[in-house]
Design an enzyme around this catalytic site. Structure first.
Site, short mmCIF file in Angstrom:
data_model
loop_
_atom_site.label_atom_id
_atom_site.label_comp_id
_atom_site.label_asym_id
_atom_site.label_seq_id
_atom_site.Cartn_x
_atom_site.Cartn_y
_atom_site.Cartn_z
N ARG A 59 34.94 -3.15 -31.14
CA ARG A 59 35.33 -1.74 -31.05
C ARG A 59 36.84 -1.63 -30.88
O ARG A 59 37.42 -2.22 -29.95
CB ARG A 59 34.62 -1.10 -29.86
CG ARG A 59 35.10 0.29 -29.49
CD ARG A 59 34.72 1.32 -30.53
NE ARG A 59 34.84 2.65 -29.99
CZ ARG A 59 35.11 3.73 -30.72
NH1 ARG A 59 35.31 3.62 -32.02
NH2 ARG A 59 35.18 4.91 -30.16
N GLN A 90 43.65 -3.27 -20.66
CA GLN A 90 43.55 -3.88 -19.33
C GLN A 90 42.39 -3.37 -18.50
O GLN A 90 41.73 -4.15 -17.79
CB GLN A 90 44.87 -3.67 -18.57
CG GLN A 90 46.02 -4.52 -19.11
CD GLN A 90 47.28 -4.36 -18.29
OE1 GLN A 90 47.38 -3.46 -17.46
NE2 GLN A 90 48.25 -5.22 -18.53
N ILE A 107 1.20 -2.42 -7.89
CA ILE A 107 0.83 -3.82 -8.11
C ILE A 107 1.12 -4.20 -9.56
O ILE A 107 0.53 -3.64 -10.50
CB ILE A 107 -0.65 -4.06 -7.77
CG1 ILE A 107 -0.95 -3.58 -6.34
CG2 ILE A 107 -1.00 -5.53 -7.96
CD1 ILE A 107 -0.06 -4.18 -5.27
N GLY A 140 29.61 6.38 -25.20
CA GLY A 140 28.47 7.14 -25.70
C GLY A 140 27.39 6.25 -26.29
O GLY A 140 26.20 6.53 -26.16
N ASP A 176 9.26 -15.99 0.05
CA ASP A 176 10.41 -16.90 0.05
C ASP A 176 10.53 -17.64 -1.28
O ASP A 176 11.62 -18.04 -1.67
CB ASP A 176 10.27 -17.93 1.18
CG ASP A 176 10.58 -17.35 2.55
OD1 ASP A 176 11.12 -16.24 2.62
OD2 ASP A 176 10.25 -18.03 3.55
N GLU A 206 0.85 -1.19 0.00
CA GLU A 206 0.00 0.00 0.00
C GLU A 206 0.88 1.24 0.00
O GLU A 206 2.10 1.14 0.18
CB GLU A 206 -0.92 -0.01 1.22
CG GLU A 206 -1.87 -1.20 1.26
CD GLU A 206 -2.79 -1.19 2.47
OE1 GLU A 206 -2.76 -0.20 3.24
OE2 GLU A 206 -3.54 -2.17 2.65
N GLU A 232 9.58 -6.64 -4.26
CA GLU A 232 9.59 -7.91 -3.51
C GLU A 232 10.55 -7.86 -2.32
O GLU A 232 11.21 -8.83 -1.98
CB GLU A 232 9.88 -9.10 -4.42
CG GLU A 232 8.85 -9.20 -5.52
CD GLU A 232 8.42 -10.61 -5.82
OE1 GLU A 232 8.68 -11.52 -5.01
OE2 GLU A 232 7.82 -10.79 -6.88
#
Length: 387
Positions: free
Chosen positions: A267, A278, A156, A342, A239, A126, A365
């Site tokens: 690339r 690296q 919801i 970019g 759960d 709620e 959750e």
């Protein structure tokens, strides 16, 4: 981790991947751009039998078990987190019935959910009662052969597209957690309406809405469990459903790793592919490690569920998987955007969508702050041998 799956499970995973390649992946960007619920994806899942993954064969499900449901959510979410959430909600919206419903309730509703004829939703949160469920203000008053529900629910998932809502309301407002009860509410019930749908940062094709209940009469036979058992049912559901969100997060992370690695191989900068630089290589290594570690935690929970593990051990393991997978998804997608530079920031590539989608997995959750409290609480209750 293919060696952790049986040949039958690998075959089912390949079926899911084929559905993703054929239907989900080509639609992912459009679903995000339009924000429209993808009924065509639902139909593809119905046709392939995927909507039945969280259900036993006796109700028209596949009986494949929890682990394979998590694997399927992961695979779908690699391409589209919205579509992965459709399958995750099949569990979240039905677990209360599966865990605490009467045989009559299961026979009445589960076959419709397992076939995908009906979609479910789970209404606990709620406006002023999220992490603190005991603060809920929605009430359910007994009136003859029905309960009268009044109040509202917020944030919801599947609002407006679900035909069946698992709803929690207070039958004894002064009793806190002990006064919460669980009900099954059909979408066409007089007095029930979806008050609004929320525009969101991510998972845009999934509906998220506010539900309004004004004098909604729910038959007594739609009470799930006994009065006052709602909070315990809600926690047992979480759960089992939190691993589904962990699987969604893991899929998002894996998708981001895949795209970042592919881009880094193609690339070139300073005379060589950036994957050979690296600093970029180190980022990719960390992304891969986080994702693989997250998968180990998640699959462990799936196997626990398939073995019937319940109680504190499951609560802790589910919280750990949800926490780690969602944090990994946020970190990995952020790094993926950075690797693409970019290009990562524009919609031509999917990693910016993945980063937006990843954020919600740390929130819904049970926020990750709550997951840490849950884990620490269960640790404090454990009895361990001294080191």
């Amino acid at each position: 981790m293919d060696d952790l799956l049986t040949p039958d499970q690998l075959e089912l995973r390949e079926l899911v991947r084929e559905v993703v390649r054929r239907t989900v992946a080509p639609r992912a960007a459009e679903i995000d751009a339009t924000g429209e619920f993808p009924w065509d994806v639902v139909e593809a899942f119905r046709s392939a039998g995927l909507m039945g993954l969280p259900f036993d064969e006796g109700y028209g499900g596949t009986g494949s078990g929890h682990l394979m449901t998590l694997v399927a959510i992961e695979e779908i979410s690699r391409a589209c987190a919205t579509s992965g959430l459709i399958l995750a909600l099949q569990g979240l919206g039905s677990f209360a019935l599966q865990l605490a419903g009467t045989q009559e309730q299961r026979d009445r509703y589960l076959p419709k959910l397992a076939s995908g004829e009906w979609l479910p939703a789970y209404a606990l949160t709620e406006s002023d009662a999220g992490s603190d469920a005991a603060a809920m203000r929605m009430t359910a008053r007994r009136d003859g052969d029905a309960y009268v529900l009044d109040g509202s629910k917020r944030f919801i998932t599947n609002a407006g597209v679900a035909q069946l809502y698992t709803v929690f309301a207070s039958t004894d407002p002064g009793a806190g957690h002990a006064g919460i009860s669980c009900f099954m509410v059909e979408a066409d019930s007089p007095g029930f309406e979806v008050a609004r749908l929320e525009p969101k940062m991510g998972i845009k094709g999934s509906t998220t809405g506010e539900l309004a209940f004004e004098g909604v009469r729910v038959p007594v036979e739609n009470l799930v469990g006994d009065e006052g058992e709602g909070f315990a049912i809600a926690m047992r559901v979480l759960d089992r459903s939190r691993p589904g969100i962990a699987a969604q997060a893991l899929g998002i992370a894996q998708g981001a790793v895949d795209h970042a690695l592919s881009y880094a191989k193609e690339r070139a900068a300073f005379g060589q592919p950036i994957v050979r630089h690296q600093l970029v290589a180190a980022m990719l290594a960390d992304m891969e490690t986080r994702t693989q570690a997250a998968r180990g935690l998640l699959y462990d929970v799936g196997r626990m569920l398939d073995r019937g593990v319940d109680g504190p051990a499951l609560t802790k393991a589910a919280a750990m998987a949800k926490l780690f997978c969602s944090d990994a998804a946020m970190a990995v997608t952020t790094d993926a955007v950075q690797i693409l530079g970019g290009y990562g920031y524009i919609k031509e590539y999917p990693v910016e969508r993945m980063m937006r989608d990843a954020k919600i997995t740390q929130i819904y959750e049970g926020t990750n702050q709550i997951q840490r409290l849950v884990i620490a609480r269960e640790m404090a209750r454990e009895t361990r041998d001294d080191a």
